[in-house]
Scaffold this motif. Structure first.
Motif, PDB file in Angstrom:
ATOM      1  N   ASP A  34      15.995  -2.368  -2.008  1.00  0.00           N
ATOM      2  CA  ASP A  34      15.309  -1.940  -0.788  1.00  0.00           C
ATOM      3  C   ASP A  34      15.648  -2.821   0.404  1.00  0.00           C
ATOM      4  O   ASP A  34      14.903  -2.883   1.372  1.00  0.00           O
ATOM      5  CB  ASP A  34      13.792  -1.939  -1.027  1.00  0.00           C
ATOM      6  CG  ASP A  34      13.391  -0.956  -2.109  1.00  0.00           C
ATOM      7  OD1 ASP A  34      13.801   0.219  -2.010  1.00  0.00           O
ATOM      8  OD2 ASP A  34      12.695  -1.362  -3.062  1.00  0.00           O
ATOM      9  N   HIS A  52      11.230  -5.022   0.364  1.00  0.00           N
ATOM     10  CA  HIS A  52      11.552  -4.136   1.489  1.00  0.00           C
ATOM     11  C   HIS A  52      11.868  -5.027   2.701  1.00  0.00           C
ATOM     12  O   HIS A  52      11.019  -5.277   3.551  1.00  0.00           O
ATOM     13  CB  HIS A  52      10.376  -3.209   1.757  1.00  0.00           C
ATOM     14  CG  HIS A  52      10.072  -2.285   0.618  1.00  0.00           C
ATOM     15  ND1 HIS A  52      10.591  -1.001   0.539  1.00  0.00           N
ATOM     16  CD2 HIS A  52       9.339  -2.466  -0.505  1.00  0.00           C
ATOM     17  CE1 HIS A  52      10.171  -0.430  -0.574  1.00  0.00           C
ATOM     18  NE2 HIS A  52       9.414  -1.293  -1.224  1.00  0.00           N
ATOM     19  N   THR A  53      13.094  -5.492   2.730  1.00  0.00           N
ATOM     20  CA  THR A  53      13.508  -6.498   3.722  1.00  0.00           C
ATOM     21  C   THR A  53      14.664  -5.968   4.551  1.00  0.00           C
ATOM     22  O   THR A  53      15.626  -5.427   4.006  1.00  0.00           O
ATOM     23  CB  THR A  53      13.929  -7.796   3.014  1.00  0.00           C
ATOM     24  OG1 THR A  53      12.807  -8.335   2.306  1.00  0.00           O
ATOM     25  CG2 THR A  53      14.430  -8.831   4.005  1.00  0.00           C
ATOM     26  N   SER A  54      14.569  -6.149   5.863  1.00  0.00           N
ATOM     27  CA  SER A  54      15.688  -5.827   6.745  1.00  0.00           C
ATOM     28  C   SER A  54      16.086  -7.082   7.515  1.00  0.00           C
ATOM     29  O   SER A  54      15.235  -7.853   7.946  1.00  0.00           O
ATOM     30  CB  SER A  54      15.326  -4.696   7.717  1.00  0.00           C
ATOM     31  OG  SER A  54      14.259  -5.068   8.561  1.00  0.00           O
ATOM     32  N   PRO A  80       4.052  -2.203  -1.378  1.00  0.00           N
ATOM     33  CA  PRO A  80       5.404  -2.199  -0.784  1.00  0.00           C
ATOM     34  C   PRO A  80       5.405  -2.671   0.660  1.00  0.00           C
ATOM     35  O   PRO A  80       5.818  -1.955   1.577  1.00  0.00           O
ATOM     36  CB  PRO A  80       5.828  -0.731  -0.900  1.00  0.00           C
ATOM     37  CG  PRO A  80       4.535   0.022  -0.806  1.00  0.00           C
ATOM     38  CD  PRO A  80       3.505  -0.828  -1.516  1.00  0.00           C
ATOM     39  N   ARG A  82       6.520  -5.215   3.953  1.00  0.00           N
ATOM     40  CA  ARG A  82       7.852  -5.412   4.502  1.00  0.00           C
ATOM     41  C   ARG A  82       8.041  -6.806   5.102  1.00  0.00           C
ATOM     42  O   ARG A  82       7.077  -7.456   5.516  1.00  0.00           O
ATOM     43  CB  ARG A  82       8.124  -4.379   5.609  1.00  0.00           C
ATOM     44  CG  ARG A  82       8.249  -2.950   5.115  1.00  0.00           C
ATOM     45  CD  ARG A  82       8.702  -2.032   6.235  1.00  0.00           C
ATOM     46  NE  ARG A  82       9.933  -2.510   6.882  1.00  0.00           N
ATOM     47  CZ  ARG A  82      11.165  -2.374   6.380  1.00  0.00           C
ATOM     48  NH1 ARG A  82      11.335  -1.775   5.213  1.00  0.00           N
ATOM     49  NH2 ARG A  82      12.222  -2.838   7.045  1.00  0.00           N
TER      50      ARG A  82
END
Length: 265
Positions: A34, A52-54, A80, A82
């Motif tokens: 993710d 859930h990493t950007s 979930p 981020r």
């Protein structure tokens, strides 16, 4: 993989991860399903990115950083949440950044153009602005807000829910338990207000007239007669919104229930 992207043979990148153009994933890195890496992101080696990493374009992450793994919060139950990291950051060795939690908005956010030196820890649900510098081993507890252009000296620690106003400078080895107003200079093992960050103001090109007004408002709010609430109310009628002096007043009025770092008496 996108054009120009390179993944070392010893790295483990989940097929579901999204990698932009010209990404470099170095030796022994691990990237989860993710995760999203923007264009030009570089993971030097031994970097672990999970959850859930950007990570924004042009950010460079150095060895042994851990980004997006479960927060150190017993109330976290696998939701979930981020972690969003902005563009052009430098994230040095052994930095840890955790995602948010259900109790804090489900998001930890780090802005653009920051420098996070060795061993920095950014806990769950923190909000960190742009052009922030954190020296070695700075530690943010959960729910801390750090606004733009803040500089934090090494080994400083921040209590949960504390706010650090824009342009503030925190001396090394400070323990910050209360909110820090914008443009302040703070230091001490139990941190106290030690004036204004004039060097930072001058570097950002703030006009002399605005610095003078800022100095007068600072003296009225923190060194005047009466209670803090009375001094704050009197000062609020003298400043314009959006000016540096106005930013201090707006910051303090936004959450009056919080304690503020004040000068040592």
């Amino acid at each position: 993989m996108a054009s120009g992207t390179q993944v070392h043979a010893t790295a483990v990148v989940d097929p579901a991860a999204r990698l932009g153009q010209d990404v470099i994933v170095g030796p022994l890195c691990v990237v989860g399903p993710d995760v999203e890496l923007g264009d030009g992101v570089e993971l030097k080696s031994h970097v672990a990115v999970a959850g859930h990493t950007s990570i924004g374009a042009g950010t460079v992450v150095f060895p042994f950083a851990s980004l997006g793994h479960a927060p150190q919060d017993l109330k976290y139950h696998g939701e979930p949440s981020r972690l969003e990291i902005g563009a052009r950051n430098r994230i040095r060795e052994h930095v840890t950044m955790n995602p948010g939690t259900e109790g804090g908005g489900m998001l930890t956010r780090v802005g653009d153009d920051g420098l996070y030196m060795v061993g920095v820890h950014i806990a769950h649900d923190c909000m960190v602005g742009n052009r922030v510098i954190m020296a070695n081993n700075v530690t943010l507890a959960g729910h801390v807000v750090v606004e733009d252009n803040v500089v934090i000296g090494g080994l400083s620690a921040f209590h949960q829910f504390v706010r650090i106003g824009a342009g503030a400078m925190i001396g090394g080895m400070s323990a910050v338990e209360s909110d820090v107003v914008p443009f302040a200079l703070v230091k001490g093992d139990r941190a106290f207000l030690d004036g204004l960050n004039y060097v930072g103001l001058q570097r950002r090109g703030v006009e002399k007239a605005q610095i003078h007004e800022l100095r007068e408002i600072y003296r009225q709010v923190f060194e005047g007669e009466g209670t803090l609430k009375e001094r704050l109310a009197a000062a609020a009628g003298k400043v314009q919104s959006g000016t540096p002096a106005g930013q201090i007043i707006e910051f303090m009025l936004a959450r009056e229930s919080r304690a503020f770092c004040q000068p040592r008496r």
